[in-house]
Design a protein around this motif. Sequence first.
Motif, PDB file in Angstrom:
ATOM      1  N   PHE A  94       0.814  -1.208   0.000  1.00  0.00           N
ATOM      2  CA  PHE A  94       0.000   0.000   0.000  1.00  0.00           C
ATOM      3  C   PHE A  94       0.853   1.265   0.000  1.00  0.00           C
ATOM      4  O   PHE A  94       1.852   1.352   0.732  1.00  0.00           O
ATOM      5  N   ASP A  95       0.428   2.250  -0.766  1.00  0.00           N
ATOM      6  CA  ASP A  95       0.864   3.626  -0.534  1.00  0.00           C
ATOM      7  C   ASP A  95       0.238   4.077   0.781  1.00  0.00           C
ATOM      8  O   ASP A  95      -0.733   3.479   1.263  1.00  0.00           O
ATOM      9  N   LEU A  96       0.764   5.151   1.353  1.00  0.00           N
ATOM     10  CA  LEU A  96       0.247   5.650   2.635  1.00  0.00           C
ATOM     11  C   LEU A  96      -0.701   6.829   2.458  1.00  0.00           C
ATOM     12  O   LEU A  96      -1.913   6.708   2.653  1.00  0.00           O
ATOM     13  N   ASP A  97      -0.146   7.985   2.085  1.00  0.00           N
ATOM     14  CA  ASP A  97      -0.941   9.217   2.042  1.00  0.00           C
ATOM     15  C   ASP A  97      -1.981   9.158   0.939  1.00  0.00           C
ATOM     16  O   ASP A  97      -1.673   8.847  -0.217  1.00  0.00           O
ATOM     17  N   ASP A  98      -3.210   9.463   1.323  1.00  0.00           N
ATOM     18  CA  ASP A  98      -4.362   9.490   0.420  1.00  0.00           C
ATOM     19  C   ASP A  98      -4.757   8.106  -0.084  1.00  0.00           C
ATOM     20  O   ASP A  98      -5.504   7.983  -1.060  1.00  0.00           O
ATOM     21  N   VAL A  99      -4.254   7.073   0.618  1.00  0.00           N
ATOM     22  CA  VAL A  99      -4.766   5.713   0.446  1.00  0.00           C
ATOM     23  C   VAL A  99      -5.166   5.192   1.819  1.00  0.00           C
ATOM     24  O   VAL A  99      -6.347   5.041   2.115  1.00  0.00           O
ATOM     25  N   LEU A 100      -4.199   4.929   2.687  1.00  0.00           N
ATOM     26  CA  LEU A 100      -4.516   4.489   4.042  1.00  0.00           C
ATOM     27  C   LEU A 100      -4.952   5.634   4.940  1.00  0.00           C
ATOM     28  O   LEU A 100      -5.685   5.426   5.912  1.00  0.00           O
ATOM     29  N   VAL A 101      -4.492   6.831   4.624  1.00  0.00           N
ATOM     30  CA  VAL A 101      -4.840   8.009   5.428  1.00  0.00           C
ATOM     31  C   VAL A 101      -5.142   9.193   4.519  1.00  0.00           C
ATOM     32  O   VAL A 101      -4.650   9.259   3.390  1.00  0.00           O
ATOM     33  N   ASP A 102      -5.947  10.102   5.028  1.00  0.00           N
ATOM     34  CA  ASP A 102      -6.037  11.431   4.426  1.00  0.00           C
ATOM     35  C   ASP A 102      -4.877  12.239   4.979  1.00  0.00           C
ATOM     36  O   ASP A 102      -4.578  12.176   6.179  1.00  0.00           O
ATOM     37  N   TYR A 103      -4.215  12.999   4.115  1.00  0.00           N
ATOM     38  CA  TYR A 103      -3.037  13.751   4.533  1.00  0.00           C
ATOM     39  C   TYR A 103      -3.166  15.198   4.103  1.00  0.00           C
ATOM     40  O   TYR A 103      -3.613  15.486   2.986  1.00  0.00           O
ATOM     41  N   SER A 104      -2.722  16.117   4.986  1.00  0.00           N
ATOM     42  CA  SER A 104      -2.821  17.548   4.698  1.00  0.00           C
ATOM     43  C   SER A 104      -1.519  18.265   5.027  1.00  0.00           C
ATOM     44  O   SER A 104      -1.105  18.317   6.195  1.00  0.00           O
ATOM     45  N   HIS A 105      -0.860  18.814   3.993  1.00  0.00           N
ATOM     46  CA  HIS A 105       0.295  19.689   4.212  1.00  0.00           C
ATOM     47  C   HIS A 105      -0.101  20.862   5.098  1.00  0.00           C
ATOM     48  O   HIS A 105       0.652  21.278   5.986  1.00  0.00           O
ATOM     49  N   GLU A 106      -1.276  21.430   4.843  1.00  0.00           N
ATOM     50  CA  GLU A 106      -1.719  22.620   5.580  1.00  0.00           C
ATOM     51  C   GLU A 106      -1.789  22.346   7.072  1.00  0.00           C
ATOM     52  O   GLU A 106      -1.305  23.140   7.890  1.00  0.00           O
ATOM     53  N   VAL A 107      -2.398  21.231   7.446  1.00  0.00           N
ATOM     54  CA  VAL A 107      -2.508  20.892   8.869  1.00  0.00           C
ATOM     55  C   VAL A 107      -1.130  20.649   9.472  1.00  0.00           C
ATOM     56  O   VAL A 107      -0.845  21.060  10.605  1.00  0.00           O
ATOM     57  N   THR A 148      -5.146  11.462   8.868  1.00  0.00           N
ATOM     58  CA  THR A 148      -6.395  10.926   9.404  1.00  0.00           C
ATOM     59  C   THR A 148      -6.612   9.537   8.813  1.00  0.00           C
ATOM     60  O   THR A 148      -6.906   9.407   7.617  1.00  0.00           O
ATOM     61  N   PRO A 149      -6.422   8.492   9.611  1.00  0.00           N
ATOM     62  CA  PRO A 149      -6.587   7.136   9.074  1.00  0.00           C
ATOM     63  C   PRO A 149      -7.984   6.936   8.486  1.00  0.00           C
ATOM     64  O   PRO A 149      -8.987   7.395   9.050  1.00  0.00           O
ATOM     65  N   ARG A 150      -8.024   6.265   7.364  1.00  0.00           N
ATOM     66  CA  ARG A 150      -9.302   5.973   6.716  1.00  0.00           C
ATOM     67  C   ARG A 150      -9.867   4.688   7.327  1.00  0.00           C
ATOM     68  O   ARG A 150      -9.657   3.581   6.839  1.00  0.00           O
ATOM     69  N   ALA A 204      -9.239  -8.293   6.793  1.00  0.00           N
ATOM     70  CA  ALA A 204      -9.536  -9.472   5.980  1.00  0.00           C
ATOM     71  C   ALA A 204      -8.334  -9.853   5.121  1.00  0.00           C
ATOM     72  O   ALA A 204      -7.995 -11.036   4.983  1.00  0.00           O
ATOM     73  N   LEU A 205      -7.666  -8.847   4.552  1.00  0.00           N
ATOM     74  CA  LEU A 205      -6.477  -9.116   3.741  1.00  0.00           C
ATOM     75  C   LEU A 205      -5.360  -9.726   4.574  1.00  0.00           C
ATOM     76  O   LEU A 205      -4.660 -10.640   4.124  1.00  0.00           O
ATOM     77  N   ALA A 206      -5.184  -9.195   5.784  1.00  0.00           N
ATOM     78  CA  ALA A 206      -4.097  -9.666   6.644  1.00  0.00           C
ATOM     79  C   ALA A 206      -4.231 -11.144   6.979  1.00  0.00           C
ATOM     80  O   ALA A 206      -3.226 -11.811   7.279  1.00  0.00           O
ATOM     81  N   ALA A 207      -5.445 -11.657   6.914  1.00  0.00           N
ATOM     82  CA  ALA A 207      -5.668 -13.078   7.184  1.00  0.00           C
ATOM     83  C   ALA A 207      -5.342 -13.955   5.981  1.00  0.00           C
ATOM     84  O   ALA A 207      -5.265 -15.182   6.108  1.00  0.00           O
ATOM     85  N   ARG A 208      -5.133 -13.325   4.821  1.00  0.00           N
ATOM     86  CA  ARG A 208      -4.946 -14.096   3.590  1.00  0.00           C
ATOM     87  C   ARG A 208      -3.574 -13.904   2.940  1.00  0.00           C
ATOM     88  O   ARG A 208      -3.146 -14.739   2.137  1.00  0.00           O
ATOM     89  N   CYS A 209      -2.905 -12.776   3.242  1.00  0.00           N
ATOM     90  CA  CYS A 209      -1.609 -12.515   2.607  1.00  0.00           C
ATOM     91  C   CYS A 209      -0.826 -11.535   3.471  1.00  0.00           C
ATOM     92  O   CYS A 209      -1.334 -11.027   4.467  1.00  0.00           O
ATOM     93  N   ARG A 210       0.401 -11.274   3.064  1.00  0.00           N
ATOM     94  CA  ARG A 210       1.223 -10.286   3.763  1.00  0.00           C
ATOM     95  C   ARG A 210       0.823  -8.880   3.335  1.00  0.00           C
ATOM     96  O   ARG A 210       0.357  -8.671   2.211  1.00  0.00           O
ATOM     97  N   LEU A 211       1.054  -7.927   4.226  1.00  0.00           N
ATOM     98  CA  LEU A 211       0.786  -6.524   3.941  1.00  0.00           C
ATOM     99  C   LEU A 211       2.042  -5.701   4.208  1.00  0.00           C
ATOM    100  O   LEU A 211       2.809  -6.000   5.112  1.00  0.00           O
ATOM    101  N   ALA A 212       2.235  -4.649   3.421  1.00  0.00           N
ATOM    102  CA  ALA A 212       3.346  -3.727   3.632  1.00  0.00           C
ATOM    103  C   ALA A 212       2.976  -2.367   3.059  1.00  0.00           C
ATOM    104  O   ALA A 212       1.985  -2.222   2.341  1.00  0.00           O
ATOM    105  N   VAL A 213       3.780  -1.378   3.407  1.00  0.00           N
ATOM    106  CA  VAL A 213       3.621  -0.002   2.919  1.00  0.00           C
ATOM    107  C   VAL A 213       4.870   0.390   2.153  1.00  0.00           C
ATOM    108  O   VAL A 213       5.994   0.057   2.565  1.00  0.00           O
ATOM    109  N   LEU A 214       4.676   1.094   1.032  1.00  0.00           N
ATOM    110  CA  LEU A 214       5.777   1.762   0.334  1.00  0.00           C
ATOM    111  C   LEU A 214       5.339   3.188   0.062  1.00  0.00           C
ATOM    112  O   LEU A 214       4.411   3.433  -0.711  1.00  0.00           O
TER     113      LEU A 214
END
Length: 209
Positions: free
Chosen positions: A8-21, A86-88, A97-107
């Motif tokens: 997974f990508d992180l910003d704007d996939v797993l989380v909403d991200y704001s430079h302004e904040v 802000t985590p989605r 559900a995915l974690a029960a079936r395969c490995r997960l990682a972030v890039l």
Amino acid sequence: MGIDLVLFDLDDVLVDYSHEVRCRTLGERIGRDADAVRAALFESGLERQADLGRIDPEGVARVLSETLATPVTLGDCVAARAAAMTPRLALGDLIAALAARCRLAVLTNNGLMVRDHFATLCPPFAAHFAGAVHCSAMYGMTKPDPAVFAHCAEALGVAPSRVLFIDDKAANAGGAIRAGMSGHHYQGIAGLRSALAAHHLLENPSHGV
């Protein structure tokens, strides 16, 4: 061929991200306005240098202290980054559900601070990605360069052909495909669910898992 790892990508996939904040929060912590923080962190190229691994998190705090003429700690930088994310939570069941079936990682195109402090920055997902958060800074290059995907797959000990990469930027998904991975351009949960189902990674995709 099956998928062993969903990356997974992180910003704007797993989380909403704001430079302004992020800029506003750091400014509030150190007594400087958000515009000054933005200039020191982003417009100066400092964040880009961190993303490329040319300066470590403590070094970023040091440079900000010098540029902004006030003490800036690594804790300040982590707190500002956390406030900007802000985590989605709607993805929570799907990730479990995915974690029960395969490995997960972030890039992610980010400095080492995101890797080193992921549990603080993204607590709802920390357990699922523990020890598997990879940043561009680790490889000295950023997405969409296919080489960063190849290096990440090697570090994770998985063949690129067994990886599905998910990113909100089409160019980054394309870079993963050029590296031999499967790629999905993330535009919402429904599309992601369909992509995962196509790779046989969901038991009951029609039931909103």
